[in-house]
Design an enzyme around this catalytic site. Structure first.
Site, PDB file in Angstrom:
ATOM      1  N   SER A  99       0.831  -1.194   0.000  1.00  0.00           N
ATOM      2  CA  SER A  99       0.000   0.000   0.000  1.00  0.00           C
ATOM      3  C   SER A  99       0.876   1.258   0.000  1.00  0.00           C
ATOM      4  O   SER A  99       1.649   1.470  -0.922  1.00  0.00           O
ATOM      5  CB  SER A  99      -0.956  -0.061   1.199  1.00  0.00           C
ATOM      6  OG  SER A  99      -1.923   0.946   1.151  1.00  0.00           O
ATOM      7  N   HIS A 124      -2.576  -1.300  -4.121  1.00  0.00           N
ATOM      8  CA  HIS A 124      -4.036  -1.330  -4.214  1.00  0.00           C
ATOM      9  C   HIS A 124      -4.551   0.099  -4.138  1.00  0.00           C
ATOM     10  O   HIS A 124      -3.795   1.033  -3.883  1.00  0.00           O
ATOM     11  CB  HIS A 124      -4.666  -2.225  -3.135  1.00  0.00           C
ATOM     12  CG  HIS A 124      -4.457  -1.756  -1.724  1.00  0.00           C
ATOM     13  ND1 HIS A 124      -4.890  -2.476  -0.650  1.00  0.00           N
ATOM     14  CD2 HIS A 124      -3.879  -0.648  -1.204  1.00  0.00           C
ATOM     15  CE1 HIS A 124      -4.590  -1.840   0.467  1.00  0.00           C
ATOM     16  NE2 HIS A 124      -3.978  -0.725   0.154  1.00  0.00           N
TER      17      HIS A 124
END
Length: 194
Positions: A99, A124
């Protein structure tokens, strides 16, 4: 559970000095960012980056990352500082960069983004827990969409991946090995013992 920080004793002739391991590594221009990225951690990393720039703006800084991600705004504050300071920031993934951790890994100086062999990298889309009145939910949803576009724009520029492909890959958790991340453009090399 106690969080013990190892110490290092440095013997310099007439006296001994005791350093916590992170302070000793900072003298070698090494910064560790591990765990969740939040405002207090961002403040610490930013202070270290600015300090090392003031010490010598011509030498690279090494940012070791082992993070599951965290706050977008805290991560962007670190990223902005990395881009603002004069020294190149070498990023090295140890363990995982997921992330916002992957975003910071990709934000290192081009040609100087690295990973250890068995690290994993995951990208993501931003997410957030939203609650409140309908109008507040709408405001927050629009902000998340703005941040998603910003992250995609920055990462696309940093790693040379088409924005549409990156957006599609970020729709769900997209896990990569170090080799996958190298092919994808998130890192420039995999560190192995010589």
């Amino acid at each position: 559970m106690h969080n013990l920080i190892p110490t290092v004793i440095e013997n310099t002739g007439n006296y001994e000095r005791v350093f916590d391991i992170y302070s000793r590594l900072l003298r070698e221009r090494i910064i560790f960012l591990s765990g969740e990225i939040n405002d207090p951690k961002a403040d610490t990393v930013i202070a270290q980056l600015l300090f090392l720039e003031s010490e010598d703006s011509s030498k690279d800084i090494y940012l070791y990352l082992n993070s599951p991600g965290g706050s977008i705004t805290a991560g962007l504050a670190i990223y902005d500082t990395m881009q603002y300071i004069k020294p190149d920031v070498r990023t090295i993934c140890i363990g995982q960069a997921a992330s916002m951790g992957a975003f910071l890994l990709a934000g290192g100086a081009k040609g100087k983004r690295e990973s250890l062999t068995y690290s994993r990298i995951m990208i993501h889309q931003p997410w957030g827990g939203i609650s409140g009145q309908a109008s507040d939910i709408n405001i927050q949803a629009n902000e998340i969409l703005r941040l998603k576009k910003l992250i995609i724009d920055i990462m696309s520029n940093q790693i040379g991946v088409d924005k549409e492909k990156l957006a599609l890959d970020m729709e769900r958790d997209y896990f990569m090995t170090s080799s996958d991340a190298l092919k994808y453009g998130l890192i420039d090399s995999i560190l192995v013992r010589e």
